[in-house]
Design a protein around this motif. Structure first.
Motif, short mmCIF file in Angstrom:
data_model
loop_
_atom_site.label_atom_id
_atom_site.label_comp_id
_atom_site.label_asym_id
_atom_site.label_seq_id
_atom_site.Cartn_x
_atom_site.Cartn_y
_atom_site.Cartn_z
N ALA A 26 1.48 13.22 -4.70
CA ALA A 26 0.78 12.21 -5.51
C ALA A 26 0.36 11.05 -4.61
O ALA A 26 -0.77 10.57 -4.67
CB ALA A 26 1.69 11.72 -6.63
N LEU A 27 1.30 10.63 -3.75
CA LEU A 27 1.03 9.50 -2.84
C LEU A 27 -0.16 9.81 -1.93
O LEU A 27 -1.04 8.98 -1.72
CB LEU A 27 2.29 9.24 -2.01
CG LEU A 27 2.56 7.80 -1.59
CD1 LEU A 27 2.61 6.88 -2.81
CD2 LEU A 27 3.88 7.72 -0.83
N GLU A 28 -0.19 11.07 -1.40
CA GLU A 28 -1.31 11.51 -0.55
C GLU A 28 -2.64 11.38 -1.29
O GLU A 28 -3.69 11.13 -0.70
CB GLU A 28 -1.14 12.99 -0.19
CG GLU A 28 -0.25 13.23 0.98
CD GLU A 28 -0.02 14.73 1.17
OE1 GLU A 28 -0.80 15.54 0.61
OE2 GLU A 28 0.94 15.07 1.86
N ASN A 29 -2.58 11.61 -2.59
CA ASN A 29 -3.80 11.57 -3.40
C ASN A 29 -4.02 10.20 -4.06
O ASN A 29 -4.82 10.07 -4.97
CB ASN A 29 -3.75 12.67 -4.47
CG ASN A 29 -3.96 14.05 -3.87
OD1 ASN A 29 -5.09 14.48 -3.68
ND2 ASN A 29 -2.87 14.72 -3.53
N GLY A 30 -3.27 9.21 -3.60
CA GLY A 30 -3.48 7.84 -4.07
C GLY A 30 -2.92 7.55 -5.44
O GLY A 30 -3.39 6.64 -6.12
N ILE A 31 -1.94 8.34 -5.86
CA ILE A 31 -1.34 8.09 -7.17
C ILE A 31 0.13 7.70 -6.99
O ILE A 31 0.89 8.38 -6.29
CB ILE A 31 -1.46 9.33 -8.09
CG1 ILE A 31 -2.94 9.59 -8.39
CG2 ILE A 31 -0.67 9.14 -9.38
CD1 ILE A 31 -3.22 10.90 -9.06
N PHE A 32 0.52 6.59 -7.59
CA PHE A 32 1.88 6.08 -7.44
C PHE A 32 2.79 6.60 -8.55
O PHE A 32 2.49 6.48 -9.73
CB PHE A 32 1.85 4.55 -7.48
CG PHE A 32 3.21 3.90 -7.55
CD1 PHE A 32 4.06 3.90 -6.46
CD2 PHE A 32 3.64 3.30 -8.73
CE1 PHE A 32 5.32 3.31 -6.53
CE2 PHE A 32 4.89 2.70 -8.81
CZ PHE A 32 5.73 2.71 -7.71
N GLY A 226 3.81 -0.49 -6.17
CA GLY A 226 2.88 0.63 -6.25
C GLY A 226 1.43 0.23 -6.27
O GLY A 226 0.54 1.08 -6.23
N SER A 227 1.16 -1.09 -6.30
CA SER A 227 -0.24 -1.51 -6.38
C SER A 227 -0.96 -1.32 -5.05
O SER A 227 -2.18 -1.39 -4.98
CB SER A 227 -0.35 -2.96 -6.84
OG SER A 227 0.33 -3.81 -5.95
N ASP A 228 -0.18 -1.09 -3.96
CA ASP A 228 -0.81 -0.83 -2.67
C ASP A 228 -1.28 0.63 -2.56
O ASP A 228 -2.01 0.99 -1.64
CB ASP A 228 0.16 -1.17 -1.51
CG ASP A 228 1.53 -0.53 -1.70
OD1 ASP A 228 1.87 -0.21 -2.87
OD2 ASP A 228 2.25 -0.36 -0.71
N VAL A 229 -0.85 1.46 -3.51
CA VAL A 229 -1.30 2.85 -3.52
C VAL A 229 -2.61 2.90 -4.29
O VAL A 229 -2.67 2.55 -5.47
CB VAL A 229 -0.25 3.76 -4.20
CG1 VAL A 229 -0.70 5.20 -4.19
CG2 VAL A 229 1.09 3.61 -3.52
N LYS A 230 -3.69 3.29 -3.60
CA LYS A 230 -5.01 3.26 -4.25
C LYS A 230 -5.60 4.66 -4.35
O LYS A 230 -5.46 5.47 -3.45
CB LYS A 230 -5.97 2.37 -3.43
CG LYS A 230 -5.65 0.87 -3.56
CD LYS A 230 -6.36 0.29 -4.76
CE LYS A 230 -5.70 -0.94 -5.35
NZ LYS A 230 -5.13 -1.90 -4.44
N LEU A 231 -6.23 4.88 -5.47
CA LEU A 231 -6.88 6.17 -5.72
C LEU A 231 -8.11 6.33 -4.82
O LEU A 231 -8.85 5.38 -4.66
CB LEU A 231 -7.31 6.22 -7.20
CG LEU A 231 -7.46 7.60 -7.82
CD1 LEU A 231 -6.15 8.35 -7.79
CD2 LEU A 231 -7.95 7.47 -9.25
#
Lengths: 231, 182
Positions: A26-32, A226-231
């Motif tokens: 999920a993280l790789e794909n920008g989802i937290f 988690g706001s630093d994780v961007k789609l």
């Protein structure tokens, strides 16, 4: 290329390598997806349940479930977020989490999840357990009031010979994470800093250091976890 | 229509939450236009003189007087708000939870390092004094509380937004920066 598989999180098309766990994919794909007991580079344990997602109508921990081809994952839904919020509330009432007096406040992942899910008050009765603070070691303090038994320190804080400085003691509701006094006496300042950093709450503190960053400049003061994780 | 009536009190708190009410700055002039204050340290009215719409509670319950005041607020107010960490979870006074009362009093009046002046070793024990509870209780474990505003103290903007929302009936916006536990 056959190693790449497709899956969906909340309807968003994602792609990852076969064998990866949902959280990291999920993280790789920008989802937290929130985690507490899990952290990158550590074997997942699935104990805190905060990363729970719904797959095929079943609740699974996404840190221990590998992605399968065509898998459809439900994560950021009202039902799942409500469940995560209640986990955060249970963690708050089962320990003694006095945010106003905690050195980790503002940088605490548990508190940040409370903010994320807008926990105004835990819906469960406070337990106020009687717990010890171990300040015997020369470099760090282990405050059992705040420990959520995530095991991150046990897995990541080791000496040169690979011996863990922390360990589980006792069982059931008496279970606690304790510090090995002999190993702790010889730990380096760097390792002490790392222990404090890896602790998601304020249970491990470096001695003679606290409230370094002023209110307003701490990690979760202005930006949600988690706001630093961007789609 | 008459103005909504507000009452406030500080139980086992430090008055920091009341300071945060004052921290709405010049909006306090607007607040006076919008509402009327009844029993509150803000106007020094000591007893309820009329039915109140919104009761604001600072601090948890550490003694019998706190419980009595809280119950009278529940009886006289349509809506009760727990304001701040102490009202919500006991806060710093609740650090004594889990330690027997006798040990706490001994530390405070006889054994502690700062009790030098108490040469006689007297522990307060008078019928006039409110009885300490076995532990500090969050307000919602004593009476029903309708809304909770966390923070130590709750941000002035959070208090303002909550009061405006209650008075106008509009939903609260709750931006990320205003909901904090410290």
């Amino acid at each position: 290329m056959s190693n790449l598989i497709k899956f969906k999180i909340d309807g968003v098309e994602c792609m990852t390598e076969r064998g990866k766990f949902i959280v990291e994919a999920a993280l790789e794909n920008g989802i937290f997806i929130p985690t507490l007991c899990n952290m990158p580079g550590v074997k997942p344990k699935g104990s805190c349940r905060i990363c729970t997602v719904k797959i095929n109508g079943r609740l699974m921990t996404s840190c221990t479930t590998p992605v399968a081809d065509g898998m459809e994952v439900e994560s950021n839904s009202t039902e799942i977020n409500e469940l995560r919020k209640s986990i955060v509330e249970l963690l708050f009432v089962s320990g003694n989490h006095f945010c106003p007096a905690c050195e980790k406040s503002g940088n605490c992942e548990l508190q940040a999840l409370g903010y994320l899910y807008q926990m105004m008050v835990p819906r469960y009765p406070y337990e106020f357990p009687l717990r010890e603070v171990d300040a015997d070691s020369p470099y760090i303090i282990k405050d059992q009031n705040r420990c959520i038994l995530c095991k991150r320190c046990i897995k990541t804080i080791k000496d040169e010979q690979g011996r863990s400085l922390f360990a589980f003691r006792d069982r059931g509701h008496r279970l606690e994470v304790v510090l090995d006094k002999e190993l702790a006496a010889e730990m380096t300042p760097e390792l002490a800093e790392l222990a404090m950093k890896n602790c998601p709450v304020g249970s491990i503190l470096v001695k003679e250091k606290g409230f370094v960053e002023p209110i307003g400049k701490r990690k979760f003061d202005k930006t949600a976890i988690g706001s630093d994780v961007k789609l | 229509m008459s103005k909504p009536v507000i009452a406030t009190t500080s139980l086992a708190g430090c008055f920091g939450c009341h300071m945060s009410i004052l921290d709405i700055d010049e909006r306090i002039l607007q607040l006076i236009e919008l509402v009327e204050f009844n029993k509150s340290p803000v106007d020094d009215i000591k007893t309820f003189t009329k039915p109140v719409d919104i009761g604001i509670i600072e601090g948890g319950c550490c003694n019998s007087e706190n419980v009595e005041v809280l119950k009278s607020f529940r009886k006289n107010c349509k809506i009760l708000i727990s304001l701040g960490e102490c009202a919500i979870m006991g806060g710093l006074p609740a650090l004594r939870n889990g330690i027997p009362i006798e040990e706490c009093l001994h530390e405070a009046y006889i054994g502690g390092p700062t009790v030098g002046l108490n040469k006689m070793g007297i522990m307060p024990n008078d019928d006039e004094l409110p009885m300490l509870l076995d532990k500090v209780y969050p307000c919602h474990e004593i009476v029903k509380i309708d809304y909770f505003l966390p923070g130590c103290p709750p941000r002035a903007d959070l208090i303002w937004d909550a009061l405006v929302a209650l008075i106008t009936g509009d939903p609260m916006k709750l931006p990320y920066e205003v909901v904090k536990f410290d």
